[in-house]
Design a protein around this motif. Structure first.
Motif, PDB file in Angstrom:
ATOM      1  N   SER A  71       0.862  -1.185   0.000  1.00 50.44           N
ATOM      2  CA  SER A  71       0.000   0.000   0.000  1.00 50.44           C
ATOM      3  C   SER A  71       0.895   1.230   0.000  1.00 50.44           C
ATOM      4  O   SER A  71       2.105   1.133   0.267  1.00 50.44           O
ATOM      5  CB  SER A  71      -0.904   0.038   1.247  1.00 50.44           C
ATOM      6  OG  SER A  71      -0.136   0.332   2.394  1.00 50.44           O
ATOM      7  N   GLY A  72       0.299   2.380  -0.254  1.00 49.02           N
ATOM      8  CA  GLY A  72       1.051   3.628  -0.195  1.00 49.02           C
ATOM      9  C   GLY A  72       1.583   3.868   1.213  1.00 49.02           C
ATOM     10  O   GLY A  72       2.720   4.311   1.390  1.00 49.02           O
ATOM     11  N   MET A  73       0.779   3.550   2.236  1.00 55.37           N
ATOM     12  CA  MET A  73       1.223   3.779   3.607  1.00 55.37           C
ATOM     13  C   MET A  73       2.403   2.874   3.973  1.00 55.37           C
ATOM     14  O   MET A  73       3.316   3.306   4.683  1.00 55.37           O
ATOM     15  CB  MET A  73       0.054   3.565   4.593  1.00 55.37           C
ATOM     16  CG  MET A  73      -1.020   4.637   4.562  1.00 55.37           C
ATOM     17  SD  MET A  73      -0.396   6.339   4.527  1.00 55.37           S
ATOM     18  CE  MET A  73       0.536   6.419   6.051  1.00 55.37           C
ATOM     19  N   ILE A 106       5.392   4.497   2.513  1.00 55.81           N
ATOM     20  CA  ILE A 106       5.813   5.689   3.270  1.00 55.81           C
ATOM     21  C   ILE A 106       6.541   5.270   4.554  1.00 55.81           C
ATOM     22  O   ILE A 106       7.581   5.827   4.912  1.00 55.81           O
ATOM     23  CB  ILE A 106       4.592   6.587   3.572  1.00 55.81           C
ATOM     24  CG1 ILE A 106       4.076   7.195   2.258  1.00 55.81           C
ATOM     25  CG2 ILE A 106       4.935   7.684   4.573  1.00 55.81           C
ATOM     26  CD1 ILE A 106       2.716   7.867   2.356  1.00 55.81           C
ATOM     27  N   TYR A 162      -1.039  14.335   3.650  1.00 53.18           N
ATOM     28  CA  TYR A 162      -2.135  13.371   3.679  1.00 53.18           C
ATOM     29  C   TYR A 162      -2.337  12.919   5.138  1.00 53.18           C
ATOM     30  O   TYR A 162      -1.356  12.608   5.832  1.00 53.18           O
ATOM     31  CB  TYR A 162      -1.768  12.190   2.764  1.00 53.18           C
ATOM     32  CG  TYR A 162      -2.719  11.039   2.850  1.00 53.18           C
ATOM     33  CD1 TYR A 162      -4.056  11.197   2.517  1.00 53.18           C
ATOM     34  CD2 TYR A 162      -2.295   9.789   3.270  1.00 53.18           C
ATOM     35  CE1 TYR A 162      -4.939  10.146   2.603  1.00 53.18           C
ATOM     36  CE2 TYR A 162      -3.170   8.717   3.355  1.00 53.18           C
ATOM     37  CZ  TYR A 162      -4.497   8.909   3.021  1.00 53.18           C
ATOM     38  OH  TYR A 162      -5.367   7.868   3.108  1.00 53.18           O
ATOM     39  N   GLU A 190       4.916  16.808   0.006  1.00 52.80           N
ATOM     40  CA  GLU A 190       4.143  16.234  -1.105  1.00 52.80           C
ATOM     41  C   GLU A 190       4.214  17.210  -2.274  1.00 52.80           C
ATOM     42  O   GLU A 190       4.195  18.427  -2.045  1.00 52.80           O
ATOM     43  CB  GLU A 190       2.682  16.006  -0.675  1.00 52.80           C
ATOM     44  CG  GLU A 190       2.560  14.912   0.375  1.00 52.80           C
ATOM     45  CD  GLU A 190       1.178  14.813   1.020  1.00 52.80           C
ATOM     46  OE1 GLU A 190       0.302  15.651   0.715  1.00 52.80           O
ATOM     47  OE2 GLU A 190       0.999  13.900   1.846  1.00 52.80           O
ATOM     48  N   ASP A 219       6.319  12.764  -1.528  1.00 48.25           N
ATOM     49  CA  ASP A 219       5.199  11.942  -1.983  1.00 48.25           C
ATOM     50  C   ASP A 219       4.718  12.563  -3.297  1.00 48.25           C
ATOM     51  O   ASP A 219       4.222  13.693  -3.317  1.00 48.25           O
ATOM     52  CB  ASP A 219       4.092  11.972  -0.909  1.00 48.25           C
ATOM     53  CG  ASP A 219       2.893  11.106  -1.276  1.00 48.25           C
ATOM     54  OD1 ASP A 219       2.625  10.924  -2.480  1.00 48.25           O
ATOM     55  OD2 ASP A 219       2.206  10.630  -0.346  1.00 48.25           O
ATOM     56  N   THR A 235       2.454  11.184  -5.396  1.00 45.64           N
ATOM     57  CA  THR A 235       1.237  10.476  -5.812  1.00 45.64           C
ATOM     58  C   THR A 235       0.390  11.289  -6.795  1.00 45.64           C
ATOM     59  O   THR A 235      -0.103  10.767  -7.787  1.00 45.64           O
ATOM     60  CB  THR A 235       0.375  10.133  -4.570  1.00 45.64           C
ATOM     61  OG1 THR A 235       1.145   9.294  -3.712  1.00 45.64           O
ATOM     62  CG2 THR A 235      -0.926   9.440  -4.941  1.00 45.64           C
ATOM     63  N   PHE A 236       0.212  12.598  -6.509  1.00 38.22           N
ATOM     64  CA  PHE A 236      -0.703  13.418  -7.313  1.00 38.22           C
ATOM     65  C   PHE A 236      -0.109  13.787  -8.669  1.00 38.22           C
ATOM     66  O   PHE A 236      -0.828  14.193  -9.571  1.00 38.22           O
ATOM     67  CB  PHE A 236      -1.063  14.716  -6.577  1.00 38.22           C
ATOM     68  CG  PHE A 236      -1.956  14.522  -5.364  1.00 38.22           C
ATOM     69  CD1 PHE A 236      -2.338  13.250  -4.954  1.00 38.22           C
ATOM     70  CD2 PHE A 236      -2.421  15.607  -4.646  1.00 38.22           C
ATOM     71  CE1 PHE A 236      -3.147  13.062  -3.843  1.00 38.22           C
ATOM     72  CE2 PHE A 236      -3.246  15.434  -3.533  1.00 38.22           C
ATOM     73  CZ  PHE A 236      -3.597  14.161  -3.145  1.00 38.22           C
ATOM     74  N   SER A 269       1.494   6.485  -3.693  1.00 40.28           N
ATOM     75  CA  SER A 269       0.431   5.517  -3.511  1.00 40.28           C
ATOM     76  C   SER A 269       0.075   5.093  -4.933  1.00 40.28           C
ATOM     77  O   SER A 269      -0.543   5.864  -5.684  1.00 40.28           O
ATOM     78  CB  SER A 269      -0.789   6.148  -2.824  1.00 40.28           C
ATOM     79  OG  SER A 269      -1.893   5.267  -2.971  1.00 40.28           O
ATOM     80  N   THR A 290      -1.973   3.016  -5.708  1.00 40.05           N
ATOM     81  CA  THR A 290      -3.419   2.789  -5.701  1.00 40.05           C
ATOM     82  C   THR A 290      -4.133   3.825  -6.575  1.00 40.05           C
ATOM     83  O   THR A 290      -5.241   3.587  -7.049  1.00 40.05           O
ATOM     84  CB  THR A 290      -3.930   2.952  -4.243  1.00 40.05           C
ATOM     85  OG1 THR A 290      -3.052   2.253  -3.360  1.00 40.05           O
ATOM     86  CG2 THR A 290      -5.341   2.454  -4.073  1.00 40.05           C
ATOM     87  N   LYS A 291      -3.477   4.993  -6.746  1.00 38.09           N
ATOM     88  CA  LYS A 291      -4.134   6.120  -7.422  1.00 38.09           C
ATOM     89  C   LYS A 291      -3.827   6.099  -8.921  1.00 38.09           C
ATOM     90  O   LYS A 291      -4.187   5.165  -9.595  1.00 38.09           O
ATOM     91  CB  LYS A 291      -3.703   7.432  -6.766  1.00 38.09           C
ATOM     92  CG  LYS A 291      -3.642   7.376  -5.234  1.00 38.09           C
ATOM     93  CD  LYS A 291      -4.990   7.134  -4.611  1.00 38.09           C
ATOM     94  CE  LYS A 291      -4.860   7.110  -3.097  1.00 38.09           C
ATOM     95  NZ  LYS A 291      -5.965   6.550  -2.398  1.00 38.09           N
ATOM     96  N   THR A 351      -4.457  -2.068  -4.616  1.00 36.29           N
ATOM     97  CA  THR A 351      -3.869  -1.216  -3.578  1.00 36.29           C
ATOM     98  C   THR A 351      -2.374  -1.478  -3.547  1.00 36.29           C
ATOM     99  O   THR A 351      -1.951  -2.634  -3.411  1.00 36.29           O
ATOM    100  CB  THR A 351      -4.508  -1.559  -2.212  1.00 36.29           C
ATOM    101  OG1 THR A 351      -5.917  -1.335  -2.320  1.00 36.29           O
ATOM    102  CG2 THR A 351      -3.948  -0.703  -1.089  1.00 36.29           C
ATOM    103  N   ALA A 352      -1.570  -0.428  -3.682  1.00 41.17           N
ATOM    104  CA  ALA A 352      -0.120  -0.624  -3.757  1.00 41.17           C
ATOM    105  C   ALA A 352       0.615   0.670  -3.480  1.00 41.17           C
ATOM    106  O   ALA A 352       0.031   1.763  -3.538  1.00 41.17           O
ATOM    107  CB  ALA A 352       0.266  -1.126  -5.151  1.00 41.17           C
ATOM    108  N   LEU A 412      -8.687   8.799  -5.246  1.00 44.14           N
ATOM    109  CA  LEU A 412      -8.460   9.738  -6.356  1.00 44.14           C
ATOM    110  C   LEU A 412      -7.636   9.009  -7.400  1.00 44.14           C
ATOM    111  O   LEU A 412      -7.085   7.938  -7.148  1.00 44.14           O
ATOM    112  CB  LEU A 412      -7.689  10.970  -5.848  1.00 44.14           C
ATOM    113  CG  LEU A 412      -6.308  10.701  -5.249  1.00 44.14           C
ATOM    114  CD1 LEU A 412      -5.200  11.134  -6.192  1.00 44.14           C
ATOM    115  CD2 LEU A 412      -6.161  11.370  -3.911  1.00 44.14           C
TER     116      LEU A 412
END
Ligand SMILES: Cc1ncc(COP(=O)(O)O)c(C=O)c1O
Length: 411
Positions: A100-102, A105, A127, A170, A199, A201-202, A221, A223-224, A233-234, A356
């Motif tokens: 997962s992203g967490m 992290i 986040y 981020e 991070d 992710t976005f 993450s 997952t996004k 989920t990754a 997202l």
């Protein structure tokens, strides 16, 4: 037949072709699949004890062309293929995929060197779960956690004053889409000897490659946007330096947070369309932002693609013209929870789901979801109001997207 060196490929090509496909020397009569099979095996056999012994060493090296597999928690071919593509896409020396992203992290923070007595300086509006991870898992272990607004013009002075061991930011903030100045942050972090972690992710490597801006570790993450289809989920960490990558692999193995072969396959499949999807997300989000800015029910729109966004120039330099991401937020006039709920319930195309980066458009209410556990005063200090709504603009037809918003905003 040897394939050309894919380090010369552009990002778009690299993401489509992925890692080098193995073709047997001299040609194989059976043929080689164009799509990597999913390796469910937990263990790997080697020719004899001597080669098994060597494989234990090689499984730790992670080096392309040398990597061997012995036990799935230490790595599997599907995760390794994903890691290879992402390391190349981000311009890093290596990457590790996590469950997962967490989990990614967590491993990145340990790799960055957080131990008892060390200090991390983090952006104030991270986040929510990342802030909770720092406060609930690292503070009790004796790590000092300091948060500041690192999106302002004096971020480098704050880093110099705080003298942290680790700086964590981020690329774009959630939900107000503030833009971090990667070059300023990484230079100041280097000056004080801190490891810099971002991070991304976005933004994904399609919009920005933080290692090229001096960052040591990049987390996502997956997952996004990387997966992009809302079905896996990754997380992933990419390292700029070999020493960090070795440490990261070691933590991944002992934490046991490796990504499974099946999820690795799904995320890697998602990467093939990442460039196309991101282009469309960005184009659609810009049109949605322009539409909302003109709407009488909307008090304010937060999107770095709008010329009146305070960091529009920085965003254009960092991400490129027209490439401002798929995420935006806006504030409904009246600023009431009831008005937001009414708006959300009237939407038909936007899904009210708390994520997202999926192909479809998503709506969320930060006060109820991502920032639910933050005391109201802290939420307000960041600038998140009661009327703030976050949109993850999907890749559907933009006319349908705007039509849905128009109808939901009526009345
Ligand atoms: C910016 C950011 N980082 C990390 C995470 C955590 O990722 P995951 O849910 O895959 O653990 C999220 C989740 O929403 C996120 O938005």
């Amino acid at each position: 037949m040897k394939r050309p060196n894919n380090r010369n490929w552009t990002l778009e090509t690299l993401l489509v072709h992925g890692h080098e496909r193995e073709r047997e020397e001299g040609g194989s009569r059976k043929g080689v699949p164009t799509v990597q099979p999913i390796y469910t095996s937990t263990t790997y056999l080697h020719y004899n004890a001597e080669t098994l012994d060597q494989a234990f060493d090689d499984s730790m090296s992670g080096e392309e062309g040398k990597m061997a597999f012995v036990y799935a928690r230490q790595g599997n071919p599907n995760a390794y293929a994903l890691e290879t593509v992402l390391a190349q896409a981000e311009g890093g020396v290596g990457a590790i995929a996590f469950g997962s992203g967490m989990a990614a992290i967590h491993a990145a923070l340990l790799t960055a060197g957080l131990v008892a007595g060390s200090k991390i300086l983090a952006a104030k509006d991270l986040y929510g779960a990342t802030t909770s991870l720092l406060r609930q898992a690292f503070v009790p272990l004796g790590v000092e956690v300091v948060t500041h607004d690192l999106y302002g013009p004096n971020a480098d002075d704050i880093i110099r004053a705080e003298q942290p061991d680790v700086v964590y930011v981020e690329t774009l903030s959630n939900p107000l889409v503030k833009v971090i100045d990667l070059d300023v942050i990484s230079a100041a972090a280097r000056e004080v000897g801190a490891v810099s972690v971002v991070d991304s992710t976005f933004t994904t490597p399609f919009l920005v490659r933080p290692i090229e801006h001096g960052f040591d570790l990049v987390v996502h993450s997956a997952t996004k946007y990387l997966g992009g289809h809302g079905d896996s989920t990754a997380g992933v960490v990419i390292s700029a330096k070999r020493s960090l990558q070795d440490q990261l692999r070691n933590y991944a193995i002992i934490l046991g947070a490796m990504l499974s072969p099946f999820e690795s396959h799904l995320i890697k499949r998602g990467l093939q369309t990442l460039a196309l999807r991101m282009e469309r997300h960005c184009g659609n989000a810009l049109k949605v932002a322009q539409f909302l800015r003109e709407h009488e029910a909307v008090a304010k729109v937060h999107y770095p693609g709008l010329p009146d966004h305070p960091q529009h120039e920085l965003a254009t330099t960092l991400l490129g013209e027209g490439r401002y991401g798929g995420l935006l937020s806006f504030e409904l006039k009246g600023q009431s929870r009831e008005a937001v709920f009414r708006f959300m319930d009237r939407l038909r195309l936007f899904l009210p789901a708390t994520t997202l980066g999926d192909a479809w458009s998503l709506v969320s209410y930060p006060t109820m979801s991502s920032h639910r556990n933050l005391p109201e005063a802290e939420r307000r200090a960041i600038g998140i109001t009661e009327g703030c709504v976050r949109l993850s603009v999907g890749i559907e037809d933009v006319g349908d997207i705007i039509g849905d918003l128009e109808r939901a905003l009526e009345g």
